[in-house]
Design a protein around this motif. Structure first.
Motif, short mmCIF file in Angstrom:
data_model
loop_
_atom_site.label_atom_id
_atom_site.label_comp_id
_atom_site.label_asym_id
_atom_site.label_seq_id
_atom_site.Cartn_x
_atom_site.Cartn_y
_atom_site.Cartn_z
N HIS A 24 0.85 -1.21 0.00
CA HIS A 24 0.00 0.00 0.00
C HIS A 24 0.88 1.26 0.00
CE1 HIS A 24 -4.05 1.70 1.57
NE2 HIS A 24 -3.29 2.74 1.32
N GLU A 28 1.48 4.19 -2.95
CA GLU A 28 1.30 5.62 -2.67
C GLU A 28 2.55 6.43 -3.00
OE1 GLU A 28 -1.18 7.51 -1.82
OE2 GLU A 28 -2.71 5.96 -1.67
N HIS A 83 1.89 13.21 3.68
CA HIS A 83 1.21 12.20 2.85
C HIS A 83 1.03 10.89 3.63
CE1 HIS A 83 -0.60 10.84 -0.80
NE2 HIS A 83 0.10 9.71 -0.72
N ARG A 85 0.59 10.59 6.75
CA ARG A 85 -0.50 10.78 7.72
C ARG A 85 -1.87 10.71 7.03
NH1 ARG A 85 1.27 11.47 12.53
NH2 ARG A 85 -0.53 12.51 13.43
N ARG A 86 -1.93 11.18 5.79
CA ARG A 86 -3.20 11.04 5.04
C ARG A 86 -3.47 9.57 4.73
NH1 ARG A 86 -1.52 15.94 2.55
NH2 ARG A 86 -0.34 14.90 0.92
N VAL A 87 -2.42 8.85 4.32
CA VAL A 87 -2.58 7.45 3.92
C VAL A 87 -2.89 6.57 5.14
CG1 VAL A 87 -1.25 5.48 3.01
CG2 VAL A 87 -1.14 7.70 1.86
N MET A 88 -2.35 6.94 6.31
CA MET A 88 -2.62 6.17 7.54
C MET A 88 -4.06 6.36 7.99
SD MET A 88 0.55 6.52 10.18
CE MET A 88 0.13 8.19 10.60
N GLY A 89 -4.55 7.60 7.94
CA GLY A 89 -5.86 7.92 8.49
C GLY A 89 -5.77 8.31 9.96
N ALA A 96 -11.14 6.93 11.00
CA ALA A 96 -10.25 7.01 9.83
C ALA A 96 -11.07 6.91 8.54
CB ALA A 96 -9.21 5.90 9.90
N THR A 100 -8.10 4.15 4.14
CA THR A 100 -6.82 4.42 4.80
C THR A 100 -6.35 3.16 5.52
OG1 THR A 100 -7.93 5.25 6.78
CG2 THR A 100 -7.33 6.88 5.10
N ARG A 102 -5.35 2.61 8.54
CA ARG A 102 -5.95 2.34 9.85
C ARG A 102 -7.40 1.89 9.73
NH1 ARG A 102 -2.84 7.29 12.86
NH2 ARG A 102 -1.16 6.05 13.80
#
Ligand code: CMP
Length: 139
Positions: A24, A28, A83, A85-89, A96, A100, A102
């Protein structure tokens, strides 16, 4: 280019989700600069999360982070910290955004699948925690 630090947490490792999470992240646009599997000692987990030592969840967090190995990875991408932090949620998987990491793999506000640095300054500190300068030199 910017660097950040992620940790694939014990719940993800135990559930067999580490490979999916790394894939993932690669999708990204993150390049994996360095990768390390490590079973954190109590002292290491306490030190890594020292910023949270006054929080009521600190002891539980340390117990969780030491219950099984983790994978730490140094990642590179444009705008890497924000980025990731956006992808983690959001910290709490229930909050979330869909898709994402999370939301996909986290199960509670504590067991939230993945850690990501919250600023470039902390990314440098957290990367130094797991990797030496030699690990991060270009090949
Ligand atoms: P992380 O982003 O690694 O930073 C600190 C960690 O503490 C967080 O992810 C969660 O695993 C955990 N955490 C944060 N807030 C809480 C909370 N309210 N209760 C329990 N654990 C928490």
């Amino acid at each position: 280019m910017e660097q950040t630090l992620t940790i694939i947490k014990p719940d993800s490792m135990a559930a067999g989700n580490a490979g999916k999470i790394l894939a993932h992240l690669e999708q990204e646009g993150f390049q994996i600069l360095a990768l390390r599997r490590i079973h954190l000692s109590e002292a290491q987990a306490r030190s890594f999360y020292e910023v949270h030592k006054e929080r009521p969840f600190y002891d539980d967090l340390v117990a969780y982070m030491t219950e099984a190995p983790v994978i730490a990875a140094a990642l590179e991408r444009e705008d890497a910290v924000a980025h990731l932090r956006r992808v983690m949620g959001a910290t709490n998987p229930e909050e979330a955004a869909a898709g994402t990491i999370r939301a996909l793999y986290g199960t509670s506000i504590e067991r939230n699948a993945i850690h990501g640095s919250d600023s470039p300054e902390n990314a440098a500190i957290e990367t130094d925690f797991f990797f030496s300068r030699a690990d991060l030199l270009p090949s």
